[in-house]
Design a protein around this motif. Structure first.
Motif, PDB file in Angstrom:
ATOM      1  N   HIS A  88       0.970   4.107  -2.667  1.00 25.65           N
ATOM      2  CA  HIS A  88       0.371   5.336  -2.128  1.00 25.65           C
ATOM      3  C   HIS A  88       1.310   5.892  -1.048  1.00 25.65           C
ATOM      4  O   HIS A  88       1.119   5.634   0.147  1.00 25.65           O
ATOM      5  N   PRO A  89       2.330   6.655  -1.415  1.00 21.20           N
ATOM      6  CA  PRO A  89       3.331   7.142  -0.452  1.00 21.20           C
ATOM      7  C   PRO A  89       2.744   7.940   0.702  1.00 21.20           C
ATOM      8  O   PRO A  89       3.363   8.031   1.774  1.00 21.20           O
ATOM      9  N   GLY A  90       1.552   8.505   0.533  1.00 15.13           N
ATOM     10  CA  GLY A  90       0.947   9.271   1.615  1.00 15.13           C
ATOM     11  C   GLY A  90       0.577   8.438   2.825  1.00 15.13           C
ATOM     12  O   GLY A  90       0.259   8.986   3.897  1.00 15.13           O
TER      13      GLY A  90
ATOM     14  N   ALA B 288       6.045  -1.723   6.603  1.00 15.80           N
ATOM     15  CA  ALA B 288       5.893  -3.011   7.274  1.00 15.80           C
ATOM     16  C   ALA B 288       6.396  -2.923   8.712  1.00 15.80           C
ATOM     17  O   ALA B 288       5.757  -3.443   9.642  1.00 15.80           O
ATOM     18  N   ARG B 289       7.521  -2.277   8.909  1.00 21.36           N
ATOM     19  CA  ARG B 289       8.090  -2.159  10.259  1.00 21.36           C
ATOM     20  C   ARG B 289       7.179  -1.327  11.165  1.00 21.36           C
ATOM     21  O   ARG B 289       6.961  -1.670  12.338  1.00 21.36           O
TER      22      ARG B 289
ATOM     23  N   THR C 234      10.757  -6.404  -1.826  1.00 18.81           N
ATOM     24  CA  THR C 234      10.172  -5.895  -3.069  1.00 18.81           C
ATOM     25  C   THR C 234       9.331  -4.638  -2.872  1.00 18.81           C
ATOM     26  O   THR C 234       9.134  -3.886  -3.822  1.00 18.81           O
ATOM     27  N   TRP C 235       8.824  -4.402  -1.661  1.00 12.05           N
ATOM     28  CA  TRP C 235       7.937  -3.281  -1.447  1.00 12.05           C
ATOM     29  C   TRP C 235       8.523  -2.312  -0.407  1.00 12.05           C
ATOM     30  O   TRP C 235       9.732  -2.266  -0.229  1.00 12.05           O
TER      31      TRP C 235
ATOM     32  N   LEU D  54       0.834  -1.204   0.000  1.00  9.23           N
ATOM     33  CA  LEU D  54       0.000   0.000   0.000  1.00  9.23           C
ATOM     34  C   LEU D  54       0.866   1.250   0.000  1.00  9.23           C
ATOM     35  O   LEU D  54       0.620   2.200  -0.761  1.00  9.23           O
ATOM     36  N   ALA D  55       1.903   1.267   0.842  1.00  4.15           N
ATOM     37  CA  ALA D  55       2.772   2.443   0.932  1.00  4.15           C
ATOM     38  C   ALA D  55       3.598   2.626  -0.337  1.00  4.15           C
ATOM     39  O   ALA D  55       3.932   3.758  -0.713  1.00  4.15           O
TER      40      ALA D  55
END
Length: 680
Positions: free
Chosen positions: A344-346, A447-448, A441-442, A340-341
């Motif tokens: 969508h960097p926001g 995730a952290r 990959t993402w 998702l990030a």
């Protein structure tokens, strides 16, 4: 030289392979993210990446294209799909209590119409067409398709056919008839199968149109075929009419592909995708078929399919706590926070703000976003609150705390999720793999942060769930191992019991529940558990395939005490299996004796009466053979062969007099997929 293009569209990735038919080997492969709101883009990106590995112009040698997909399976497991109206002819509301039919409707409208037939094919009551049309008027705008099931339609389909024609004429919507999907008795399961078929039509149509558009744009004039649940192929046009036959399409393709790539005949195949894990057993190189029809998401359909044990567990399964605050994964798929990030960097600033807040919230690290567009006329099917939520998500993902903190109840959001229009994003095993450095990959920071938000929440004893992000990610990783190993062990147990006693389905279910705790103890990390230790050994090699398999399956095989087989191209195994299958179609007709001296043939053509049994059986053979051959031709087969099988039932009366009861004639037509002339 004939080249074959195989495409597999899963919940997370779309895979493509180019297969050399003469040398029987993969010569190119590629992956792309599956975007449910833009399947055409997913198919194009994967196919273009694979085709780019060939010499310029080589793509013109592609002889046919085969497509497998888990979209139908995933939709049923997650209770997604478009609204459908069910038309029950000659049946009452009690029928909804059987075969899970009422649960499958999930609030969709149902019309009960006078009509139907008796077991001998004679009319039970006249079809009330006025009642049908009035019911259709009342539910206008509430359904995107119709499913029709008439009492004993397999003995005489005339009422289903008449209702189909009326519905198409009045509404212009797709209509599925139960008798077209199965010739076997059992009205509730036939209605369930028809219902699921109707619900899947718009979804499969989107995918097939996307592939056809890609082929046309690249001037690939090759026939498009789709993998059925039994591993065989059907033409795309047939799949559009009977998408329910693509239930377990992806798992069936994975079994065919695993057999081809591994070169081993007796194996257990476990295909872990983004949404589900599908487990099947190969014996002497052939997948076991489910004699009772495909079971998916708790529903037993009448679709012939590979005996696949499907569980809602994948790399993108939602991590949650159950009612006793124990960790569990699935069955719903979620959008990984890391993915998702990335798109969508926001999202990252929102996660950082949540992590900096001194108090935790149950909606931390959770977002909602649209995944596909509304179907034509779909706005009318949304309630006022559902439409408000839909509008709020118009510009991208929204944090659940912000969305639900207003006037939007969780129930309205869940309905949008259930229809497959909206997906939730939260922490998943894919995120755990990013935290642990097993995947990169993402967006690893998202995730952290998601792991940190979970780690500080409280468990059943009021303590923090984990000491750190890494500790929480390790807990999620371990949960994948435990749930995967349990699913594989229980699937093997089920097949063991069924092969030793075909009538042992109830015993198998009971044994599963009794064995579950022992299996869990055996799979747990050494040193975890009570006074006694247990071990479990899988007696066949385990072939783990799918994108997340490399992350987990070496450890799963170790705990199951077996050898882990990792074939080359395992990550695109389904796409390989798509082009490795053949075409097969089955037709069932029956002959009964409604009264002494009269023998009645029942088929999709209607009923025919004979005074001699041998004449009726000869006609049954001819009808079944012709129908199966026609179906195979329509499915895209060439070099067709037909096999006939008769099963005659008789009863013995006093004095050892034997009387004819019923005959079932099954014709199976099979052949090779038809290639384009330029590729032959």
């Amino acid at each position: 030289m004939a080249l074959l293009l195989g495409i597999d569209t899963g919940g997370t990735y779309t895979d493509a392979v180019v297969f050399d038919d003469e040398r029987e080997r993969v010569i190119a492969s590629a992956k792309a993210l599956t975007r449910k709101d833009n399947l055409s883009r997913s198919v194009t990106e994967a196919s273009d990446a694979a085709l780019a590995q060939l010499e310029p112009g080589t793509h013109r040698a592609i002889g046919f294209v085969a497509l497998s997909t888990t979209l139908a399976t995933n939709a049923i497991v997650e209770n997604h799909g478009f609204p459908v109206a069910l038309v029950m002819i000659g049946q009452d509301e009690k029928m909804l209590d059987r075969a899970g039919l009422g649960a499958a409707l999930a609030g969709d409208p149902v019309l009960f119409i006078t009509g139907g037939h008796n077991h001998d094919g004679s009319p039970r009551a006249a079809l009330d067409e006025a009642q049908l049309l009035e019911g259709v008027r009342k539910i206008e705008g509430r359904a995107a398709a119709f499913a029709v099931c008439s009492y004993f339609a397999v003995r005489n389909p005339e009422h289903e056919l008449r209702v189909r024609d009326l519905l198409r004429d009045k509404t212009g919507l797709p209509v599925t008839c139960g008798h077209d999907l199965s010739g076997a008795l059992d009205a509730p399961r036939r209605a369930l199968t028809a219902l699921l078929n109707a619900r899947l039509i718009p979804m499969i149509e989107q995918l097939i149109r996307a592939v056809q558009g890609m082929l046309e744009a690249r001037e690939i004039a090759a026939p498009l075929m789709v993998v059925k649940g039994d591993g065989s192929l059907i033409a795309a046009e047939t799949a559009l009419e009977k998408p329910v036959e693509t239930i377990l399409s992806g798992p069936a393709a994975s079994v065919v592909g695993a057999r081809f790539l591994s070169g081993e005949g007796d194996i257990v195949v476990s295909d872990i995708g983004g949404t589900t894990t599908d487990i099947a057993v190969l014996q002497n190189g052939q997948p076991l078929l489910d004699p009772d029809g495909a079971r998916v998401g708790g529903y037993r359909t009448m679709v012939e399919a590979v005996a696949v044990h499907t569980v809602g567990l994948g790399g993108d399964s939602e991590f949650r706590l159950d009612d006793r605050l124990r960790p569990v994964l699935g069955p719903r798929r979620a959008q990984p926070l890391s993915l998702l990030a990335l798109e969508h960097p926001g999202v990252l600033p929102v996660l950082r703000e949540q992590a900096e807040r001194p108090w935790p919230s149950e909606n931390d690290g959770r977002f909602a976003l649209r995944v596909r567009s509304l179907p034509p006329g779909g706005e009318g099917a949304l309630s006022r609150l559902e439409r408000s939520i839909w509008d709020a998500l118009a510009t991208g993902p929204v944090a659940l705390g912000n969305l639900l903190g207003g006037a939007f109840p969780i129930g309205s959001l869940r309905k949008l999720v259930d229809r497959g229009l909206v997906i939730l994003s939260c922490f998943t095993p894919s995120d755990a793999a990013h935290v642990l450095g097993l995947q990169n990959t993402w967006e690893a920071e998202a995730a952290r942060l998601g792991a940190l938000l979970w780690a500080r929440r409280e468990d059943a004893f009021g303590k923090a769930i984990a000491e750190s992000a890494e500790a929480f990610a390790s807990m999620v990783y371990e949960q994948v191992i435990l749930q995967s190993g349990e699913a594989i062990a229980l699937a093997a147990l089920s097949e063991e019991l069924r092969s030793s006693n075909p009538a042992a389905s109830k015993l198998a279910a009971g044994a599963k529940e009794e064995s579950r705790s022992f299996i869990n103890r055996a799979l747990a990390t050494p040193g975890v558990g009570g006074l006694l230790g247990f071990s479990v050994k899988l007696q066949r090699p385990l072939v783990g395939i799918g994108a997340p398999a490399a992350t987990y399956y070496e450890e799963i095989a170790k705990r199951l005490g077996t050898r882990h087989v990792v074939p080359r191209f395992a990550e695109v195994c389904n796409a390989v299996g798509a082009v490795a299958g053949g075409v097969s179609q089955r037709v069932l007709v029956s002959v009964t004796q409604p009264e002494e001296g009269r023998f009645r043939l029942h088929s999709a053509l209607g009923v025919e009466d004979f005074t001699q049994l041998d004449k009726a059986l000869q006609r049954a053979d001819a009808v079944a053979t012709a129908s199966a051959r026609k179906a195979a031709e329509a499915a895209g087969a060439t070099e067709i062969k037909v096999e006939l099988q008769r099963e005659i039932k008789a009863a013995t009366l006093r004095g050892d007099k034997e009387i004819f009861v019923e005959a079932q004639i099954t014709a199976r037509a099979y052949g090779r997929p038809r290639l384009t002339r330029s590729a032959v």
